[in-house]
Write a protein that holds these residues in place. Structure first.
Motif, PDB file in Angstrom:
ATOM      1  N   LEU A  97      -3.962  -7.840  11.972  1.00  0.00           N
ATOM      2  CA  LEU A  97      -3.498  -9.021  12.713  1.00  0.00           C
ATOM      3  C   LEU A  97      -2.500  -9.779  11.837  1.00  0.00           C
ATOM      4  CD1 LEU A  97      -4.168 -10.395  15.482  1.00  0.00           C
ATOM      5  CD2 LEU A  97      -5.658 -11.939  14.197  1.00  0.00           C
ATOM      6  N   PRO A  98      -1.294 -10.083  12.371  1.00  0.00           N
ATOM      7  CA  PRO A  98      -0.266 -10.694  11.513  1.00  0.00           C
ATOM      8  C   PRO A  98      -0.655 -12.101  11.058  1.00  0.00           C
ATOM      9  CG  PRO A  98       0.668  -9.925  13.609  1.00  0.00           C
ATOM     10  CD  PRO A  98      -0.819  -9.836  13.727  1.00  0.00           C
ATOM     11  N   SER A 139      -2.802  -8.655   8.103  1.00  0.00           N
ATOM     12  CA  SER A 139      -3.997  -9.077   7.356  1.00  0.00           C
ATOM     13  C   SER A 139      -5.123  -8.060   7.563  1.00  0.00           C
ATOM     14  CB  SER A 139      -4.456 -10.440   7.857  1.00  0.00           C
ATOM     15  OG  SER A 139      -5.043 -10.286   9.127  1.00  0.00           O
ATOM     16  N   GLN A 140      -6.264  -8.335   6.925  1.00  0.00           N
ATOM     17  CA  GLN A 140      -7.438  -7.476   7.106  1.00  0.00           C
ATOM     18  C   GLN A 140      -8.170  -7.782   8.416  1.00  0.00           C
ATOM     19  OE1 GLN A 140      -8.383  -4.702   5.324  1.00  0.00           O
ATOM     20  NE2 GLN A 140      -6.328  -5.105   4.536  1.00  0.00           N
ATOM     21  N   GLN A 141      -7.767  -8.858   9.101  1.00  0.00           N
ATOM     22  CA  GLN A 141      -8.414  -9.173  10.376  1.00  0.00           C
ATOM     23  C   GLN A 141      -7.962  -8.190  11.453  1.00  0.00           C
ATOM     24  OE1 GLN A 141      -7.809 -13.561  10.879  1.00  0.00           O
ATOM     25  NE2 GLN A 141     -10.032 -13.490  10.955  1.00  0.00           N
ATOM     26  N   ALA A 142      -8.842  -8.007  12.462  1.00  0.00           N
ATOM     27  CA  ALA A 142      -8.578  -6.994  13.486  1.00  0.00           C
ATOM     28  C   ALA A 142      -7.401  -7.395  14.367  1.00  0.00           C
ATOM     29  CB  ALA A 142      -9.820  -6.781  14.332  1.00  0.00           C
ATOM     30  N   LYS A 143      -6.483  -6.442  14.561  1.00  0.00           N
ATOM     31  CA  LYS A 143      -5.407  -6.679  15.531  1.00  0.00           C
ATOM     32  C   LYS A 143      -5.767  -6.053  16.876  1.00  0.00           C
ATOM     33  CE  LYS A 143      -2.629  -2.597  14.391  1.00  0.00           C
ATOM     34  NZ  LYS A 143      -1.342  -2.084  13.934  1.00  0.00           N
ATOM     35  N   ALA A 144      -6.800  -5.165  16.838  1.00  0.00           N
ATOM     36  CA  ALA A 144      -7.248  -4.512  18.080  1.00  0.00           C
ATOM     37  C   ALA A 144      -8.651  -3.948  17.873  1.00  0.00           C
ATOM     38  CB  ALA A 144      -6.290  -3.396  18.467  1.00  0.00           C
ATOM     39  N   LYS A 190      -7.967  -2.493  22.839  1.00  0.00           N
ATOM     40  CA  LYS A 190      -7.752  -3.840  23.359  1.00  0.00           C
ATOM     41  C   LYS A 190      -7.140  -4.665  22.240  1.00  0.00           C
ATOM     42  CE  LYS A 190     -11.406  -4.549  26.777  1.00  0.00           C
ATOM     43  NZ  LYS A 190     -12.790  -5.008  26.907  1.00  0.00           N
ATOM     44  N   ALA A 191      -5.952  -5.166  22.467  1.00  0.00           N
ATOM     45  CA  ALA A 191      -5.267  -5.947  21.435  1.00  0.00           C
ATOM     46  C   ALA A 191      -5.902  -7.333  21.311  1.00  0.00           C
ATOM     47  CB  ALA A 191      -3.799  -6.069  21.774  1.00  0.00           C
ATOM     48  N   CYS A 192      -5.905  -7.868  20.084  1.00  0.00           N
ATOM     49  CA  CYS A 192      -6.403  -9.223  19.853  1.00  0.00           C
ATOM     50  C   CYS A 192      -5.234 -10.197  19.963  1.00  0.00           C
ATOM     51  CB  CYS A 192      -7.030  -9.339  18.470  1.00  0.00           C
ATOM     52  SG  CYS A 192      -8.399  -8.220  18.225  1.00  0.00           S
ATOM     53  N   GLU A 193      -5.508 -11.369  20.465  1.00  0.00           N
ATOM     54  CA  GLU A 193      -4.483 -12.399  20.626  1.00  0.00           C
ATOM     55  C   GLU A 193      -4.266 -13.144  19.308  1.00  0.00           C
ATOM     56  OE1 GLU A 193      -3.381 -13.720  24.061  1.00  0.00           O
ATOM     57  OE2 GLU A 193      -3.839 -11.610  24.462  1.00  0.00           O
ATOM     58  N   GLY A 194      -3.114 -13.728  19.170  1.00  0.00           N
ATOM     59  CA  GLY A 194      -2.869 -14.712  18.112  1.00  0.00           C
ATOM     60  C   GLY A 194      -2.571 -14.117  16.750  1.00  0.00           C
ATOM     61  N   ASN A 195      -2.762 -14.961  15.719  1.00  0.00           N
ATOM     62  CA  ASN A 195      -2.452 -14.585  14.349  1.00  0.00           C
ATOM     63  C   ASN A 195      -3.645 -14.867  13.449  1.00  0.00           C
ATOM     64  OD1 ASN A 195       0.429 -15.653  15.530  1.00  0.00           O
ATOM     65  ND2 ASN A 195       0.631 -13.915  14.167  1.00  0.00           N
ATOM     66  N   ALA A 196      -3.632 -14.220  12.271  1.00  0.00           N
ATOM     67  CA  ALA A 196      -4.683 -14.451  11.289  1.00  0.00           C
ATOM     68  C   ALA A 196      -4.408 -15.736  10.516  1.00  0.00           C
ATOM     69  CB  ALA A 196      -4.752 -13.271  10.328  1.00  0.00           C
ATOM     70  N   GLU A 197      -5.460 -16.446  10.156  1.00  0.00           N
ATOM     71  CA  GLU A 197      -5.281 -17.630   9.312  1.00  0.00           C
ATOM     72  C   GLU A 197      -4.752 -17.189   7.943  1.00  0.00           C
ATOM     73  OE1 GLU A 197      -8.759 -20.212   9.186  1.00  0.00           O
ATOM     74  OE2 GLU A 197      -9.290 -19.438  11.173  1.00  0.00           O
ATOM     75  N   ALA A 198      -3.909 -18.018   7.355  1.00  0.00           N
ATOM     76  CA  ALA A 198      -3.246 -17.664   6.092  1.00  0.00           C
ATOM     77  C   ALA A 198      -4.256 -17.376   4.977  1.00  0.00           C
ATOM     78  CB  ALA A 198      -2.300 -18.781   5.682  1.00  0.00           C
ATOM     79  N   ARG A 214      -0.744 -12.023   1.042  1.00  0.00           N
ATOM     80  CA  ARG A 214       0.495 -12.588   0.495  1.00  0.00           C
ATOM     81  C   ARG A 214       0.386 -14.091   0.280  1.00  0.00           C
ATOM     82  NH1 ARG A 214       5.954 -10.238   3.306  1.00  0.00           N
ATOM     83  NH2 ARG A 214       6.030  -8.293   2.145  1.00  0.00           N
ATOM     84  N   CYS A 215      -0.136 -14.781   1.311  1.00  0.00           N
ATOM     85  CA  CYS A 215      -0.192 -16.245   1.236  1.00  0.00           C
ATOM     86  C   CYS A 215      -1.387 -16.719   0.415  1.00  0.00           C
ATOM     87  CB  CYS A 215      -0.280 -16.844   2.628  1.00  0.00           C
ATOM     88  SG  CYS A 215       1.140 -16.458   3.633  1.00  0.00           S
ATOM     89  N   ASN A 216      -2.429 -15.914   0.326  1.00  0.00           N
ATOM     90  CA  ASN A 216      -3.660 -16.317  -0.353  1.00  0.00           C
ATOM     91  C   ASN A 216      -4.212 -15.135  -1.137  1.00  0.00           C
ATOM     92  OD1 ASN A 216      -5.853 -17.811  -1.118  1.00  0.00           O
ATOM     93  ND2 ASN A 216      -6.994 -17.438   0.758  1.00  0.00           N
ATOM     94  N   PRO A 217      -3.454 -14.713  -2.175  1.00  0.00           N
ATOM     95  CA  PRO A 217      -3.839 -13.490  -2.857  1.00  0.00           C
ATOM     96  C   PRO A 217      -5.139 -13.649  -3.672  1.00  0.00           C
ATOM     97  CG  PRO A 217      -1.806 -14.368  -3.817  1.00  0.00           C
ATOM     98  CD  PRO A 217      -2.256 -15.329  -2.769  1.00  0.00           C
TER      99      PRO A 217
END
Ligand SMILES: [Zn+2]
Ligand SMILES: [Zn+2]
Length: 213
Positions: free
Chosen positions: A169-170, A178-183, A197-205, A210-213
């Motif tokens: 999931l972007p 991210s490691q969160q499910a995109k589907a 089934k695709a997941c809606e939305g975006n992953a929290e930073a 990249r944003c929270n290594p």
């Protein structure tokens, strides 16, 4: 194989620990009649008290009980219930994990209902001697019942469930996967047909490398 009509179906259950009293009323809600047998001592597959060592995993033992249940009752489908007492999530405390397995030896499909709950050690964990196990077995039975009523759209085999998470999931800031499910994917165990089934939305930073290594 067409979608199974559950109403009026007879399904075997092998137990000598009175689990039929828990499982039969739940199965009856969709018209499944439970045919109970205790013609085989399931404790020989391993027992909670460690008297007989378990050599099978819980899933293998549940499947073997279900296979025997089908054989002993003459039903096409057998059920097997198996509990495991072990460490809780993150290794904290104790938890009881219950599975109720449905297995059809001729068609070779398997569906597994699962439930768990934190539970302190009990003097006797056999189902008929351990009241706290019963609601967990009931919850696993309900999970199984839902799975049985999800037929593969192509061939009708049960348990066409969207269980498999596909990561990616972007990120909400940088759009990096991210490691969160995109589907979530379901795959038929008989004909291999699959759907996602695709997941809606975006992953929290905070889940982004990249944003929270
Ligand atoms: Zn299929
Ligand atoms: Zn990011």
């Amino acid at each position: 194989m067409a979608t199974i009509a559950w109403h009026g179906m007879q399904v075997g259950l092998l137990t000598k620990h009175e689990k039929e009293a828990i499982i039969a009323p739940i199965m009856a809600e969709v018209g499944i009649e439970l045919i109970h047998t205790d013609a085989f001592d399931t404790d020989t597959l391993g027992s909670f008290d460690g008297r007989i060592e378990r050599t099978l995993t819980a899933l293998e033992a549940g499947k073997e009980k279900a296979r025997l249940a089908a054989e002993l009752t003459g039903c096409e489908i057998g059920l097997g219930s198996e509990g495991t007492f072990s460490a809780g999530p993150l290794g904290l405390g104790h938890a009881l994990y219950e599975i109720v397995v449905a297995y059809a030896p001729a068609q070779q499909w398997l569906a597994v209902g699962r439930a768990w709950q934190m539970l302190e050690p009990q003097p006797d964990l056999r189902a008929h001697k351990c009241a706290p196990r019963r609601p967990i077995i009931a919850a696993a039975t309900r999970d199984l019942l839902v799975r049985l009523q999800r037929p593969c759209p192509r061939c009708g085999t049960p348990d066409f469930s969207f269980d498999e998470a596909i990561a990616g999931l972007p990120c909400e800031i940088c759009l990096w996967p991210s490691q969160q499910a995109k589907a979530y994917r379901a795959r038929c165990q008989s004909c291999q047909y699959e759907e996602s089934k695709a997941c809606e939305g975006n992953a929290e930073a905070r889940f982004c490398e990249r944003c929270n290594p």
